[in-house]
Design an enzyme around this catalytic site. Structure first.
Site, PDB file in Angstrom:
ATOM      1  N   LYS A   1      -2.393  -3.743  -1.595  1.00  0.00           N
ATOM      2  CA  LYS A   1      -2.588  -2.517  -2.384  1.00  0.00           C
ATOM      3  C   LYS A   1      -3.455  -1.546  -1.598  1.00  0.00           C
ATOM      4  CE  LYS A   1      -0.736  -4.527  -6.101  1.00  0.00           C
ATOM      5  NZ  LYS A   1       0.579  -4.138  -6.663  1.00  0.00           N
TER       6      LYS A   1
ATOM      7  N   SER B   1       5.881  -2.714  -4.954  1.00  0.00           N
ATOM      8  CA  SER B   1       4.717  -2.052  -5.538  1.00  0.00           C
ATOM      9  C   SER B   1       4.069  -1.043  -4.602  1.00  0.00           C
ATOM     10  CB  SER B   1       3.676  -3.102  -5.951  1.00  0.00           C
ATOM     11  OG  SER B   1       3.134  -3.759  -4.821  1.00  0.00           O
TER      12      SER B   1
END
Length: 272
Positions: free
Chosen positions: A108, A35
């Protein structure tokens, strides 16, 4: 002390130091998914500063490790049918950093902070924060398609409605937008869930480098309804099994070298 007594003692001390470093200062985090490609690849290990956010809040553009809220789907699956010895090994590995991250561990990039308005897209297909379009060309990899239909449960589309970041929350997104499941569809993340900031790629050595904040975030205007600066944050107990697997080996090796040096000094004194 004889060598056979001194060496185990030094190894125990090295083990304790590694646990203390892992718990309170710096940890190494294993990247389990794609990701954050191409900024971070699967198998990379990054160092995470756990002290930084005890003295200040996260900033836009920083890469953070956090515990996912209950509504976030896990990115890293753990074998729950593992036997007793596998569970025991995982528990010991958690202490010294040789285990994989847990199901609810995420990494993230921070896009929006409390009071910010995050939206996509402007006329050029860019994410905006407080109306300012971000130049994400330096870190975004395989962006989601513009013409895809927005899905509230899957981050398959680039477009999403404006989101006002709530107090005590942050809006995060992965750099590999085509596969990242993040705040676009899973919601905001409590700042108190943040474990630390990833600041350097430690391994493999060919990818060593600092994880700096892109220049575009420095130009984002402050929101008109920014909350007052919070007071000092309370130090949190460790919540995720991060992996400081580069501390134990050097400490153990140092202990062995110290033991040999002490042994040699005793032998010299006996000769004199």
């Amino acid at each position: 002390m004889p060598l056979w007594q001194e060496l185990p003692l030094l190894l125990i001390v090295a083990f304790c130091l590694a646990v203390l470093i892992r718990t309170f200062l710096v940890q190494a985090f294993f990247i389990p998914s794609g990701s954050m490609e191409e900024t971070l690849l699967v198998g990379d290990r990054v160092l995470v500063n756990k002290v930084l956010y005890d003295v200040r809040e996260p900033q836009r553009g920083e890469i953070v490790v956090f515990e996912g809220p209950p509504n976030w789907a896990p990115e890293n699956q753990i074998d729950k049918d593992a036997g007793f010895f596998a569970e025991l090994g995982r528990t010991v590995g958690d202490l010294v950093g040789f285990s994989q991250p847990g199901e609810k561990d995420f990494i993230k990039r921070v896009i929006g902070l409390p009071g910010d308005t995050v939206a996509c897209c402007d006329v050029q297909g860019r994410v905006t924060v407080n109306g300012y379009p971000l130049d994400e060309s330096s870190y975004v990899y395989e962006d989601s398609p513009l013409d895809a239909t927005p899905n509230p449960r899957q981050c398959t589309a680039r477009r999403f409605d404006p989101v006002k970041v709530e107090p005590g929350q942050m809006f995060v997104m992965g750099d590999h937008r085509g596969v990242s499941q993040d705040s676009r569809c899973q919601g905001q993340v409590p700042i108190d869930n943040v474990i630390g900031r990833a600041f350097v790629i430690l391994w493999p050595s060919s990818r060593w480098g600092w994880l700096s904040v892109p220049e575009t975030f420095k130009n984002v205007p402050k929101n008109a309804a920014a909350p007052a600066a919070p007071g000092p944050r309370i130090t949190r107990a460790p919540q995720i099994p991060l992996t400081p697997d580069f501390f134990v080996a050097p400490l153990a090796a140092s202990a062995m070298v110290s033991t040999r040096s002490a042994r040699q000094q005793r032998l010299r004194r006996r000769r004199w």
